[in-house]
Write an enzyme that holds these catalytic residues in place. Structure first.
Site, PDB file in Angstrom:
ATOM      1  N   TYR A 223       0.807  -1.226   0.000  1.00  0.00           N
ATOM      2  CA  TYR A 223       0.000   0.000   0.000  1.00  0.00           C
ATOM      3  C   TYR A 223       0.838   1.274   0.000  1.00  0.00           C
ATOM      4  O   TYR A 223       0.355   2.331   0.376  1.00  0.00           O
ATOM      5  CB  TYR A 223      -0.952   0.045   1.216  1.00  0.00           C
ATOM      6  CG  TYR A 223      -1.824  -1.172   1.356  1.00  0.00           C
ATOM      7  CD1 TYR A 223      -2.694  -1.533   0.342  1.00  0.00           C
ATOM      8  CD2 TYR A 223      -1.775  -1.968   2.493  1.00  0.00           C
ATOM      9  CE1 TYR A 223      -3.495  -2.657   0.459  1.00  0.00           C
ATOM     10  CE2 TYR A 223      -2.562  -3.096   2.623  1.00  0.00           C
ATOM     11  CZ  TYR A 223      -3.414  -3.430   1.598  1.00  0.00           C
ATOM     12  OH  TYR A 223      -4.206  -4.539   1.715  1.00  0.00           O
TER      13      TYR A 223
ATOM     14  N   CYS B  49     -14.496  -2.710   2.187  1.00  0.00           N
ATOM     15  CA  CYS B  49     -14.059  -2.629   3.587  1.00  0.00           C
ATOM     16  C   CYS B  49     -13.476  -1.281   4.000  1.00  0.00           C
ATOM     17  O   CYS B  49     -13.908  -0.688   4.983  1.00  0.00           O
ATOM     18  CB  CYS B  49     -13.027  -3.717   3.874  1.00  0.00           C
ATOM     19  SG  CYS B  49     -13.725  -5.356   3.651  1.00  0.00           S
TER      20      CYS B  49
ATOM     21  N   LYS C 126     -10.278  -3.547  -7.787  1.00  0.00           N
ATOM     22  CA  LYS C 126      -8.909  -3.961  -8.076  1.00  0.00           C
ATOM     23  C   LYS C 126      -8.943  -5.157  -9.029  1.00  0.00           C
ATOM     24  O   LYS C 126      -9.987  -5.796  -9.184  1.00  0.00           O
ATOM     25  CB  LYS C 126      -8.119  -4.295  -6.801  1.00  0.00           C
ATOM     26  CG  LYS C 126      -8.663  -5.453  -6.010  1.00  0.00           C
ATOM     27  CD  LYS C 126      -7.770  -5.713  -4.786  1.00  0.00           C
ATOM     28  CE  LYS C 126      -8.398  -6.771  -3.922  1.00  0.00           C
ATOM     29  NZ  LYS C 126      -7.751  -6.954  -2.644  1.00  0.00           N
TER      30      LYS C 126
END
Ligand SMILES: NC(=O)c1ccc[n+]([C@@H]2O[C@H](COP(=O)([O-])OP(=O)(O)OC[C@H]3O[C@@H](n4cnc5c(N)ncnc54)[C@H](O)[C@@H]3O)[C@@H](O)[C@H]2O)c1
Length: 438
Positions: free
Chosen positions: A257, A268, A324
């Protein structure tokens, strides 16, 4: 080597003492006569573990001298480290007055020197300062050319006060920004023995890494403290929570990340941020950093919209819709948000996403698309080549290898690729390329 150090504060004093200890002849320079007098007597100018003993030893054995004579320091040394302070001004900008004045004086001293000299800036400097301001000053006052008649480096300093000698000997890494191989060789001679990787960079990158290391530290501390405030309110042991969080070396304490890319989303992250913001609100707790994460994320989404609008084109193909690669989950996908915003701006949009197409075919996501985002769903096209070929702008939102290859194969000169994923094959593109923030 014969080394001069300018600015004998925390950074300069520790470097000076450690380099003298390592067998170099050091000339320390400062404008503060009290500091110079202290050092001449073998005292440390700063309170740091190990410094009193080290300073006494290196002054006594003659490997360290101090002076306020810049010419003497330059004439007697091959390399100079510049460690003067660069504090904040009232408006937050960097006060560079000390380093600017010093660059003029160093330039004047270099004008009469015949042998090669290397100037290494170690003060923290706003990116661009060395190349745009300090090198021109050195050149102007010396009448010489940087990288030819003298070398210039930027080497960020990573020591922490209170453990600075240990940090000097065990840095996380050595980063040297320099424009010549000759300068790197000089620096490698001095620092290559340290148990740390030596990274070559350009000067601007070196200046920038220093800032973002410090800012990352500040961010981590603030994160832990905001977690602490929330846990305290919920009567949960914050230290245990953070200790467990740090146990995860795959996703938490890792490079995961930490690559610039597109906005986050999914089922989430956004909802969990909102839930904790609500807990803070119910407990009258301020968590300004966490409370602004979604706002920053939104800004990033709008940047992509601005990039597309700035092309002045209307026909836009989007590669990717789910949040994603490898999933068909469209809940809170930032690419769905992007598509909606582009539709709202009157763009003529067509979208390809392999997983979403498939799930639509087998009925898995059909209801969600038809009921929640029908206006986006009807723009789906199951022919990736057509989406690439028939549009003026191609927004690449997923990094799937086959799709990236299709973009390289089918995008033509005149088309514009806007890259949200840092395409691994962008160098092969035969059209106009724009990275989102790179
Ligand atoms: N303190 C740290 O832990 C640390 C760590 C990494 C980087 N840095 C950066 O390193 C730089 C120095 O920080 P510091 O904490 O050592 O500063 P400091 O304020 O402790 O020391 C700066 C010294 O420079 C001297 N000085 C000012 N003008 C001078 C001139 N023209 N010639 C010679 N000396 C001059 C001052 O008298 C002072 O002794 C800053 O840019 C800082 O951001 C500091």
């Amino acid at each position: 080597m014969n080394i001069s150090i300018f600015g004998l504060g925390y950074v300069g004093a520790v470097s000076m003492a450690c380099l003298a200890r390592d067998g170099h002849k050091i000339y320390g320079v400062d404008i503060d006569p009290i500091k110079l007098a202290l050092i001449r007597k073998g005292n440390s100018p700063i309170i740091e573990e190990g410094m009193p003993e080290l300073m006494k030893a290196v002054v006594t054995d003659g490997s360290l001298e101090v002076t306020d004579d810049i010419n003497l320091a330059i004439d007697n040394t091959d390399i100079s480290f510049i460690c003067v302070g660069t504090p904040s001004q009232l408006n937050g900008s960097q006060d560079q007055s000390a380093v600017l004045r010093l660059a003029e004086q160093l330039g004047a001293a270099l004008s009469t020197k015949n042998s090669l000299h290397t100037i290494v800036f170690r003060s923290t400097l706003v990116p661009g300062t060395v190349e745009e301001t300090l090198i021109p000053l050195l050149e102007k006052h010396s009448g010489k050319k940087a990288n030819i008649d003298f070398d210039v480096c930027f080497q960020p300093e990573f020591l922490r006060e209170s453990t600075s000698i240990k940090d000097y000997d065990n840095p996380p890494f050595t980063i040297v920004g320099a424009a010549t191989e000759r300068a790197h060789q000089t620096m490698n001679t001095l620092f290559g023995h340290l148990p740390a990787e030596y990274h070559r960079a350009d000067i601007r990158t070196g200046e920038t890494v220093k800032y973002f290391c410090n800012i990352f530290h500040a961010l981590k501390i603030t994160f832990a403290n905001e977690v602490g405030r929330l846990c305290n309110a919920m009567e949960i042991d914050a230290h245990q929570v953070m200790a467990l969080l740090c146990e995860d070396r795959q996703l938490n304490i890792s490079a995961a990340y930490l690559k610039p890319g597109f906005a986050f989303g999914g089922s989430c992250l956004p909802k969990d941020l909102r839930a904790m913001q609500y807990v803070a609100k119910m407990n009258d707790i301020e968590i300004p950093m966490l409370a602004n994460v979604l706002k920053s994320n939104e800004e990033h989404l709008h940047l992509a919209v601005k990039r597309v609008l700035a092309t002045g084109k209307r026909k836009v193909g989007m590669i990717g819709l789910s949040f994603k690669s490898g999933t068909d989950d469209l809940r809170e996908s930032p690419l769905v948000n992007l598509a909606e915003l582009l539709i709202g701006k009157g763009m003529d949009l067509s979208i390809y996403d392999p997983e979403v197409n498939l799930s639509f075919l087998i009925g898995a996501n059909k209801r969600y698309i038809e009921e929640s985002i029908p206006h986006v769903g009807e723009l789906m096209n199951d022919d990736v080549n057509a989406v690439i070929e028939n549009n003026d702008v191609i927004v690449v939102g997923i990094g799937d290898k086959n799709l990236l290859e299709a973009v390289v194969t089918h995008a033509k000169p005149g088309q514009i690729v806007i890259d949200l994923v840092n395409m691994s094959n962008k160098d092969q593109l035969n059209c106009i390329y724009q990275g989102l923030c790179w």
